[in-house]
Design a protein around this motif. Structure first.
Motif, PDB file in Angstrom:
ATOM      1  N   ARG A 228       0.833  -1.197   0.000  1.00  0.00           N
ATOM      2  CA  ARG A 228       0.000   0.000   0.000  1.00  0.00           C
ATOM      3  C   ARG A 228       0.875   1.258   0.000  1.00  0.00           C
ATOM      4  NH1 ARG A 228      -4.791  -2.501  -1.236  1.00  0.00           N
ATOM      5  NH2 ARG A 228      -5.223  -4.226   0.228  1.00  0.00           N
ATOM      6  N   PRO A 229       0.305   2.387  -0.408  1.00  0.00           N
ATOM      7  CA  PRO A 229       1.090   3.638  -0.412  1.00  0.00           C
ATOM      8  C   PRO A 229       1.583   4.043   0.974  1.00  0.00           C
ATOM      9  CG  PRO A 229      -0.904   3.875  -1.736  1.00  0.00           C
ATOM     10  CD  PRO A 229      -1.024   2.580  -1.019  1.00  0.00           C
ATOM     11  N   ASP A 230       0.861   3.631   2.035  1.00  0.00           N
ATOM     12  CA  ASP A 230       1.286   4.010   3.385  1.00  0.00           C
ATOM     13  C   ASP A 230       2.374   3.100   3.944  1.00  0.00           C
ATOM     14  OD1 ASP A 230      -0.142   1.706   3.746  1.00  0.00           O
ATOM     15  OD2 ASP A 230      -1.617   2.538   5.149  1.00  0.00           O
ATOM     16  N   GLY A 231       2.854   2.140   3.139  1.00  0.00           N
ATOM     17  CA  GLY A 231       3.913   1.238   3.568  1.00  0.00           C
ATOM     18  C   GLY A 231       3.425  -0.093   4.096  1.00  0.00           C
ATOM     19  N   ALA A 232       2.112  -0.290   4.193  1.00  0.00           N
ATOM     20  CA  ALA A 232       1.572  -1.562   4.663  1.00  0.00           C
ATOM     21  C   ALA A 232       1.822  -2.650   3.615  1.00  0.00           C
ATOM     22  CB  ALA A 232       0.083  -1.438   4.947  1.00  0.00           C
ATOM     23  N   ALA A 263      -6.756   0.253  -4.688  1.00  0.00           N
ATOM     24  CA  ALA A 263      -6.978   1.684  -4.862  1.00  0.00           C
ATOM     25  C   ALA A 263      -5.763   2.320  -5.517  1.00  0.00           C
ATOM     26  CB  ALA A 263      -7.256   2.328  -3.504  1.00  0.00           C
ATOM     27  N   PRO A 264      -5.878   3.569  -5.970  1.00  0.00           N
ATOM     28  CA  PRO A 264      -4.726   4.253  -6.580  1.00  0.00           C
ATOM     29  C   PRO A 264      -3.504   4.235  -5.659  1.00  0.00           C
ATOM     30  CG  PRO A 264      -6.710   5.508  -6.986  1.00  0.00           C
ATOM     31  CD  PRO A 264      -7.102   4.397  -6.071  1.00  0.00           C
ATOM     32  N   GLY A 265      -2.373   3.873  -6.237  1.00  0.00           N
ATOM     33  CA  GLY A 265      -1.127   3.766  -5.483  1.00  0.00           C
ATOM     34  C   GLY A 265      -0.832   2.376  -4.978  1.00  0.00           C
ATOM     35  N   ARG A 291      11.578  -6.817   1.912  1.00  0.00           N
ATOM     36  CA  ARG A 291      12.205  -6.029   0.851  1.00  0.00           C
ATOM     37  C   ARG A 291      11.180  -5.295   0.006  1.00  0.00           C
ATOM     38  NH1 ARG A 291      17.338  -8.422   0.746  1.00  0.00           N
ATOM     39  NH2 ARG A 291      17.609  -9.221   2.868  1.00  0.00           N
ATOM     40  N   ALA A 292       9.923  -5.273   0.457  1.00  0.00           N
ATOM     41  CA  ALA A 292       8.875  -4.612  -0.325  1.00  0.00           C
ATOM     42  C   ALA A 292       9.126  -3.124  -0.483  1.00  0.00           C
ATOM     43  CB  ALA A 292       7.514  -4.845   0.330  1.00  0.00           C
ATOM     44  N   GLY A 293       9.958  -2.528   0.365  1.00  0.00           N
ATOM     45  CA  GLY A 293      10.279  -1.112   0.216  1.00  0.00           C
ATOM     46  C   GLY A 293      10.935  -0.795  -1.112  1.00  0.00           C
ATOM     47  N   LEU A 294      11.535  -1.797  -1.759  1.00  0.00           N
ATOM     48  CA  LEU A 294      12.153  -1.571  -3.063  1.00  0.00           C
ATOM     49  C   LEU A 294      11.116  -1.270  -4.137  1.00  0.00           C
ATOM     50  CD1 LEU A 294      14.788  -4.472  -2.971  1.00  0.00           C
ATOM     51  CD2 LEU A 294      15.218  -2.035  -2.640  1.00  0.00           C
ATOM     52  N   LEU A 295       9.843  -1.594  -3.849  1.00  0.00           N
ATOM     53  CA  LEU A 295       8.786  -1.350  -4.823  1.00  0.00           C
ATOM     54  C   LEU A 295       8.363   0.112  -4.871  1.00  0.00           C
ATOM     55  CD1 LEU A 295       6.526  -4.468  -4.134  1.00  0.00           C
ATOM     56  CD2 LEU A 295       8.174  -4.153  -5.983  1.00  0.00           C
ATOM     57  N   LYS A 296       8.962   0.966  -4.059  1.00  0.00           N
ATOM     58  CA  LYS A 296       8.607   2.382  -4.056  1.00  0.00           C
ATOM     59  C   LYS A 296       9.209   3.143  -5.227  1.00  0.00           C
ATOM     60  CE  LYS A 296       7.981   2.661   0.964  1.00  0.00           C
ATOM     61  NZ  LYS A 296       8.412   3.322   2.226  1.00  0.00           N
ATOM     62  N   GLU A 297       9.994   2.471  -6.044  1.00  0.00           N
ATOM     63  CA  GLU A 297      10.551   3.129  -7.233  1.00  0.00           C
ATOM     64  C   GLU A 297       9.415   3.701  -8.082  1.00  0.00           C
ATOM     65  OE1 GLU A 297      13.524   3.654  -8.472  1.00  0.00           O
ATOM     66  OE2 GLU A 297      14.820   2.599  -7.055  1.00  0.00           O
ATOM     67  N   PRO A 298       9.553   4.930  -8.585  1.00  0.00           N
ATOM     68  CA  PRO A 298       8.481   5.519  -9.401  1.00  0.00           C
ATOM     69  C   PRO A 298       8.168   4.704 -10.648  1.00  0.00           C
ATOM     70  CG  PRO A 298      10.050   7.200  -8.701  1.00  0.00           C
ATOM     71  CD  PRO A 298      10.649   5.881  -8.339  1.00  0.00           C
ATOM     72  N   ASP A 299       9.189   4.136 -11.273  1.00  0.00           N
ATOM     73  CA  ASP A 299       8.986   3.321 -12.469  1.00  0.00           C
ATOM     74  C   ASP A 299       8.764   1.869 -12.052  1.00  0.00           C
ATOM     75  OD1 ASP A 299       8.899   2.352 -15.052  1.00  0.00           O
ATOM     76  OD2 ASP A 299      11.070   2.175 -15.213  1.00  0.00           O
TER      77      ASP A 299
END
Length: 333
Positions: A228-232, A263-265, A291-299
């Protein structure tokens, strides 16, 4: 060759190092062209002749034996270089055929499908192979964007053939069937005809329509990961476990479709067990959720590539199993 010449001049002819100068054309035949090997062989022959005359070896058989050694190794090196070049050409042809097969079986998915952004990553565990037993596909159908990721039991050509059946059936059924469960039924029927006994395919089917949810249908496959966008972060575990595709003979009911908020994001990462079962030197599995934080890449493609690079770093070498990832991201405005 220079080292042998230096040792021969220092130690004298009694040490008997002169025949070792034939190592020059021997190593040249392993790495260079046949012309380079022949050139190194001629140079080696001339050095052997000069050193033999300097050491006075041609009064007996030692000088002639050294020259014959150099000439023989040079001929063998030239032949080896020619054969190696032929094998390299054959391997290049095989690779080109594999690339064509990959484009047919695992063609590039659309980067954008409706409200979704899509990215994929595929790594085959078989040396020199581009495709294996893992599969994926994304289809923009009249009923929404439908996606598939799966893992065929086994490896090799038989697994590739089975993957081709699954992907081909999905491409057709995703356009025709109004219900996601009906798509799964079509896959089951196709595998009943073509899948060998005792074989199976784990798979997850997904459908993102116009609503704020994504529908999943899990045939014994690892649960997708939602971020999720909030990091969940959470694994989208099905309400009950179901058998993989191809095991309908056991008489159990198929999987139940289940909806997940989308939802969006939001983004959902589908993957095969080659990702989560990859071990490091200490035998620890790859912690995908951590390691899901790596998915925050814009692309999205950069995000998947970051996960893959981290996976390879975790294992410290080549993967032991095929590893496929499919990322679906709800695009924001």
């Amino acid at each position: 060759m220079a080292l042998v010449m230096l040792v021969d001049l220092t130690a004298g002819p009694a040490a008997g190092f002169l025949p070792l100068i034939s190592l020059g054309p021997a190593f040249a035949g392993l790495t260079g062209s046949w012309r380079r090997t022949a050139l190194i062989g001629v140079l080696s022959f001339v050095l052997c002749l000069v050193l033999g005359m300097y050491d006075g070896l041609f009064t007996g058989q030692r000088g002639h034996t050294a020259l014959l050694s150099v000439a023989g190794v040079t001929v063998a090196g030239v032949v080896a270089a020619v054969m190696r070049r032929r094998r390299e050409a054959e391997l290049a042809n095989v690779r080109s055929i594999a690339e064509v097969a990959q484009r047919v079986l695992l063609r590039p998915v659309p980067r954008v499908a409706g409200r979704l952004s899509v990215a994929v990553s595929y790594t085959s565990a078989v040396a020199e192979a581009r495709i294996g037993g893992d599969l994926y596909e994304v289809v923009a159908s009249p009923y929404g964007v439908r996606a598939l990721i799966g893992d065929v039991q086994g490896k090799g050509l038989e697994a590739v053939e089975t993957a081709a059946v699954v992907v081909g059936t999905f491409r057709e059924a995703a356009y025709d069937e109004p219900d996601l469960a009906a798509v799964g039924t079509r896959l089951e029927r196709a595998l009943e005809r073509d899948l060998p006994d005792e074989k199976f395919v784990t798979a997850v089917l997904a459908e993102a329509g116009a609503g704020p949810t994504i529908t999943l249908l899990n045939y014994g496959h690892p649960a997708p990961l939602v971020a999720r966008p909030d990091g969940a972060v959470a694994y989208l575990t099905p309400p009950r476990r179901a058998l993989p595709l191809g095991l309908t003979a056991h008489g159990e009911d198929g999987p139940e479709p289940y909806d997940v908020d989308f939802a969006p994001g939001d983004q959902v990462l589908f993957y095969t067990d080659g990702v989560t079962e990859a071990r490091n030197g200490d035998g620890q599995f790859y912690p995908l959720d951590e390691r899901a934080g790596l998915l925050k890449e814009p692309d999205p493609q950069a995000a998947v590539d970051a996960i893959r690079a981290d996976l390879v770093e975790h294992t410290g070498g080549p993967l032991r199993d095929d590893a496929a990832m499919l990322l679906i991201r709800y695009r924001t405005a």
